[in-house]
Design an enzyme around this catalytic site. Structure first.
Site: not given
Ligand code: AMP
Ligand code: MG
Length: 512
Positions: A91, A181, A88, A174, A111, A251, A123-124
């Site tokens: 962030r 996805r 999900g 974005r 984002k 994803d 940390d989002g």
């Molecule tokens: P990504 O590697 O960007 O495709 O992210 C994979 C998953 O990790 C997704 O569910 C993102 O929302 C979550 N995610 C990545 N970075 C963060 C962050 N700093 N805080 C919270 N969730 C994250």
């Molecule tokens: Mg991603």
């Protein structure tokens, strides 16, 4: 004055289990780095009389625009082959969707806007580096003609983000034709939630594949086929530009066929078939030449998720999906072949029966070239650009400039390689003169598909380093350069060069 978005919030109308409501978390001192006015216009956003501070307030999440119903989308995903049932938007926060000037529903998403119910331990937030990287890369891809999510704005948060070290934070806005996805479908299939699965599938048909008859019994199979076709074309497009996505988890694969998630992605400088950059991709799962097969693997996961919606019993559903997955390979190969033929200046894809191709067909001919590029580690982009320059030169062509593109000094002097390259170039010139009439036109056509400027890793790194130190001019200049990739302009000559040995970027990072 305020910023006005004509939000429809179509996604927010889907069943409740498709998302969670989530508000952005305000940041201390938002400062606008860049706002994409041209894109904003196509989105019917009214930004007349809006100040930079107002833009910064909205695109940092400090102010939620009128009519916005902010939410985080639910999805699962296979990450490096391992299923994670609960991902999900951890962030990212969807401000809403709206109808653009083409009549297409488009998502506007922040984002790095703070934690959501899907943040798990995160940390989002997003550091500024990856936010600027995504901005440059997706706008470059747009200019190169590749379907992609877009960049609407980037705002410095004025707050540090802690990763390996403390880095300045940023919020990236974005825009996508949707953020749905492969992993979105997996989420509902894993939970055996047919209501959610069907709701998303119907939404995808209406939104992305309206040509499908929404009452047809096999509509979901048709949707699956359309998604496979879009991905086959997209991945061919990447490959033709030497692009490595780097993190093709399920994803990170859209059902619209847009490129999404510019984490550790990179364009190849010195060509190698199994090139990878990503520091976390130890096994090379997402290496350059693995991308088509990984695309198919991801689509097989999509098929598994949709199986219950396909017509017939399970055996028939599996047979139908398997046939489409087989077609995916053909679609991909023909898109690749049509594209590489264009890059080589041919206006047609040769028919195996015609005289020129009997001895060696187009496929073998282009593979022979890739082997040479790989053996000599030639700069992929510069090779095709210089080759374009030679199209109308006949026997005057300066071939030495091509071999000079080899990364390894030894390769530049290699006799066998030079012989191979010369033989290939002889054949190329023969084929061109036999298949094409006007070589000046051929040259122009080649220039229109073989970019002079790509966002090279070392240039992106340079722009980010300057921005982190408070100077955004390098980022702005790089952006101006990549926005017109097919024209050589003296003021951007430095962006046409490959990296010097000491400038080479060997590894890229996810940067989350
Ligand atoms: P990504 O590697 O960007 O495709 O992210 C994979 C998953 O990790 C997704 O569910 C993102 O929302 C979550 N995610 C990545 N970075 C963060 C962050 N700093 N805080 C919270 N969730 C994250
Ligand atoms: Mg991603």
């Amino acid at each position: 004055m305020s910023l006005l978005f004509p939000f429809e919030n179509a996604y927010a109308q889907l069943p409740a289990q498709c998302f969670s409501k989530a508000l952005p978390t305000p940041v201390k001192k938002p400062q606008l780095i860049r706002f994409n006015e041209a894109l904003a216009r196509t989105l019917n956003i009214d930004f007349s009389n809006v100040t930079d501070d107002e833009l910064a307030a909205v695109f940092s999440g400090n102010e939620t625009p009128e009519n916005s119903e902010p939410l985080a989308m639910a999805y699962s995903g296979h990450q490096f082959g391992n299923l994670n049932p609960q991902l999900g938007d951890g962030r990212a926060i969807l401000l809403g969707d709206l109808i653009d000037v083409r009549g297409q529903l488009m998502d506007v998403q922040l984002k790095g806007a703070g934690r959501t119910p899907y943040s798990r331990g995160g940390d989002g937030r997003s550091p500024m580096g990856p936010a600027l990287r995504e901005y440059i890369l997706c706008e470059a891809m747009t200019a190169l003609g590749v379907p992609t999510t877009r960049a609407l704005a980037v705002v410095a948060s004025g707050e540090p983000v802690v990763r390996q070290q403390r880095e300045p934070g940023a919020i990236f806005t974005r825009v996508a034709s949707s953020h749905i996805r492969v992993g979105t479908f997996q989420y509902f299939a894993l939970r055996r939630d047919e209501e959610g699965l069907k709701a998303i599938a119907d939404h995808v048909i209406e939104r992305h594949y309206p040509e499908i008859d929404s009452t047809a019994e096999d509509r979901y199979l048709q949707m699956f086929k359309a998604i496979c076709k879009a991905q086959a074309d997209l991945i061919a497009h990447w490959m033709l530009l030497g692009f490595i996505h780097g993190v093709m988890n399920t994803d990170n694969m859209t059902v619209s066929g847009e490129t999404i998630d510019y984490g550790p992605c990179a364009f190849i400088d010195a060509f190698s078939m199994n090139k990878k950059f990503s520091s976390i991709d130890q096994q090379g799962r997402y290496a350059y030449n693995n991308q088509p097969a990984i695309g198919q693997w991801n689509l097989a996961r999509l098929a598994e998720s949709l199986l219950g919606l396909f017509p017939g019993d399970e055996k028939e559903a599996v047979a139908a999906a398997t046939e489409i997955l087989g077609d995916y390979s053909h679609w991909h190969h023909s898109a690749w072949q049509a594209g590489i033929n264009k890059k080589l200046g041919f206006s047609t894809v040769g028919d195996e029966d015609d005289a020129i191709n009997r001895a060696e067909n187009d496929k073998a001919f282009s593979e022979r070239l890739l082997k040479i590029l790989d053996d000599g580690r030639l700069d992929f982009t510069l090779f095709f650009r210089r080759l374009s320059d030679l199209a109308d030169q006949g026997s005057n062509a300066d071939r030495a400039s091509l071999l000079a593109l080899a990364d390894d000094p030894e390769a530049r002097k290699s006799e066998p390689l030079l012989t191979e390259l010369n033989a290939w170039l002889d054949d190329w010139q023969t084929r061109l003169s036999e298949r094409e009439v006007d070589l000046v036109t051929v040259k122009a056509r080649m220039h229109s598909v073989n970019p002079a400027i790509i966002p090279r890793n070392h240039r992106v790194a340079e722009a980010i380093a300057a921005a982190e130190a408070g100077d955004y001019t390098v980022f702005d200049k790089l952006l101006s350069a990549v926005e017109q990739p097919y024209v050589s302009r003296p003021e951007f000559a430095e962006y046409e060069q490959g990296p010097q040995p000491e400038e080479k970027v060997l590894r890229t990072f996810c940067g989350t």
